[in-house]
Design a protein around this motif. Sequence first.
Motif, PDB file in Angstrom:
ATOM      1  N   ALA A  21       1.141  -1.063  -0.148  1.00  0.00           N
ATOM      2  CA  ALA A  21      -0.094  -0.192   0.017  1.00  0.00           C
ATOM      3  C   ALA A  21       0.962   1.046   0.175  1.00  0.00           C
ATOM      4  CB  ALA A  21      -0.974   0.130   0.937  1.00  0.00           C
ATOM      5  N   SER A  22       0.375   2.108  -0.794  1.00  0.00           N
ATOM      6  CA  SER A  22       1.561   3.675  -0.991  1.00  0.00           C
ATOM      7  C   SER A  22       0.766   4.713  -0.413  1.00  0.00           C
ATOM      8  CB  SER A  22       1.472   3.792  -2.584  1.00  0.00           C
ATOM      9  OG  SER A  22       1.494   5.143  -2.488  1.00  0.00           O
ATOM     10  N   LEU A  23       1.901   5.596   0.522  1.00  0.00           N
ATOM     11  CA  LEU A  23       1.737   6.504   1.439  1.00  0.00           C
ATOM     12  C   LEU A  23       2.501   7.310   0.654  1.00  0.00           C
ATOM     13  CD1 LEU A  23       0.989   5.111   5.138  1.00  0.00           C
ATOM     14  CD2 LEU A  23      -0.555   5.675   3.627  1.00  0.00           C
ATOM     15  N   CYS A  24       2.385   8.870   0.592  1.00  0.00           N
ATOM     16  CA  CYS A  24       2.905  10.034   1.087  1.00  0.00           C
ATOM     17  C   CYS A  24       3.210  10.162   1.977  1.00  0.00           C
ATOM     18  CB  CYS A  24       2.232  11.394  -0.108  1.00  0.00           C
ATOM     19  SG  CYS A  24       0.865  12.090   0.892  1.00  0.00           S
ATOM     20  N   SER A  25       4.227  10.995   2.037  1.00  0.00           N
ATOM     21  CA  SER A  25       5.360  11.570   3.346  1.00  0.00           C
ATOM     22  C   SER A  25       4.405  12.598   4.230  1.00  0.00           C
ATOM     23  CB  SER A  25       6.753  12.018   2.688  1.00  0.00           C
ATOM     24  OG  SER A  25       6.104  13.384   1.816  1.00  0.00           O
ATOM     25  N   LEU A  62      -3.440   6.103  -0.379  1.00  0.00           N
ATOM     26  CA  LEU A  62      -3.225   7.574   0.371  1.00  0.00           C
ATOM     27  C   LEU A  62      -2.316   8.492   0.574  1.00  0.00           C
ATOM     28  CD1 LEU A  62      -5.920   8.096   2.181  1.00  0.00           C
ATOM     29  CD2 LEU A  62      -4.310   7.313   4.314  1.00  0.00           C
ATOM     30  N   GLU A  63      -3.108   9.937  -0.597  1.00  0.00           N
ATOM     31  CA  GLU A  63      -2.155  10.837  -0.833  1.00  0.00           C
ATOM     32  C   GLU A  63      -2.983  11.438   0.308  1.00  0.00           C
ATOM     33  OE1 GLU A  63       0.192  11.487  -2.533  1.00  0.00           O
ATOM     34  OE2 GLU A  63       0.899   9.740  -2.873  1.00  0.00           O
ATOM     35  N   PRO A 115      -7.119  15.462  -0.923  1.00  0.00           N
ATOM     36  CA  PRO A 115      -7.038  14.530  -0.601  1.00  0.00           C
ATOM     37  C   PRO A 115      -7.588  12.883  -0.561  1.00  0.00           C
ATOM     38  CG  PRO A 115      -6.629  16.840   1.097  1.00  0.00           C
ATOM     39  CD  PRO A 115      -7.378  16.634  -0.049  1.00  0.00           C
ATOM     40  N   VAL A 116      -6.620  12.403  -1.206  1.00  0.00           N
ATOM     41  CA  VAL A 116      -8.085  10.946  -1.841  1.00  0.00           C
ATOM     42  C   VAL A 116      -7.285   9.793  -1.403  1.00  0.00           C
ATOM     43  CG1 VAL A 116      -6.439  11.227  -4.071  1.00  0.00           C
ATOM     44  CG2 VAL A 116      -8.396  10.411  -3.895  1.00  0.00           C
ATOM     45  N   LEU A 117      -8.122   8.166  -0.848  1.00  0.00           N
ATOM     46  CA  LEU A 117      -7.808   7.132  -0.990  1.00  0.00           C
ATOM     47  C   LEU A 117      -8.691   6.381  -2.392  1.00  0.00           C
ATOM     48  CD1 LEU A 117      -6.805   4.593   0.766  1.00  0.00           C
ATOM     49  CD2 LEU A 117      -8.988   4.464   0.975  1.00  0.00           C
ATOM     50  N   ALA A 118      -7.361   5.500  -2.965  1.00  0.00           N
ATOM     51  CA  ALA A 118      -7.434   4.715  -4.087  1.00  0.00           C
ATOM     52  C   ALA A 118      -7.543   3.881  -4.035  1.00  0.00           C
ATOM     53  CB  ALA A 118      -6.849   5.173  -5.432  1.00  0.00           C
ATOM     54  N   ALA A 119      -8.152   2.660  -4.105  1.00  0.00           N
ATOM     55  CA  ALA A 119      -8.394   0.634  -3.505  1.00  0.00           C
ATOM     56  C   ALA A 119      -8.547   0.422  -5.346  1.00  0.00           C
ATOM     57  CB  ALA A 119      -8.941   0.815  -2.849  1.00  0.00           C
TER      58      ALA A 119
END
Length: 271
Positions: free
Chosen positions: A155-159, A199-200, A244-248
Amino acid sequence: MTQALTRSALDPGLAALIDRVAERQRADFGHAVSDVKADGSLITACDRWSDATLVEGLAALFPNEGVLSEEGNKQVPLSDAYWVVDPLDGTTNFAAGIPYWAISLARFEHGRPVLAVLDVPPLGQRIVAVRGKGAWRNDKVLRPPSLQAHPAGCASLCSRSIGVLQKLPDRRFPGKIRLLGVASLNLVSVAMGQTVAALEATPKIWDLAAAWLVLSELQCPLRWLLRSPENLVPGSDQAVADYPVLAADRAETLERFMPWAEALQALAADP
């Protein structure tokens, strides 16, 4: 049939323009000197050259269509159709000598992207999506990630979104965390089946425009956490607007990651 469709989706002049910018970026990689912008992010001479070249090239190819770009005009154009451009997404990686960045372009009609191009110069990959037609990587059809297995569970997170982990200290994050430093590619990694969710925290419209269409065409659910970029108001200034967004990869995954998205939503609403 599919190969012909993807090639015809890109005007030959547009493909040549992107090729030119990608070639220059590869040539400059490893030699870039960066400056700090007012918002604290980095910029290089290659960012500026890439932005100017893409904006001028698009104006020549599509003279009746405006352009919104990260390093140029940040107001939504008044034309019926327009382009949203991030000339070099991942400048920090580029300036640091990390070979992972992207050129992002999306053509909008009626407030929504209808054509998207994400070019990844260091990898020699080009992702194209056309509304209602699907998405391709280097002319090969991409399948929705919901039709694939994801044993790695990355899963990707931004800083800026990693802070949500502290908001839920007693809950185990449901993925192996990856921070790759490129908002557009973080989001599109879900559509490509590389991650199950992304999650960005602070993507701008130019960060997400192309990835948004790729995700939509590959049936990946999105949850906008503060505001939606749908139906952008012509003339509105996008310089400081975050989305801000969550993609799945599928609906069940979206729900599994929602507690962390809600934590980010709370942070975004009350920074």
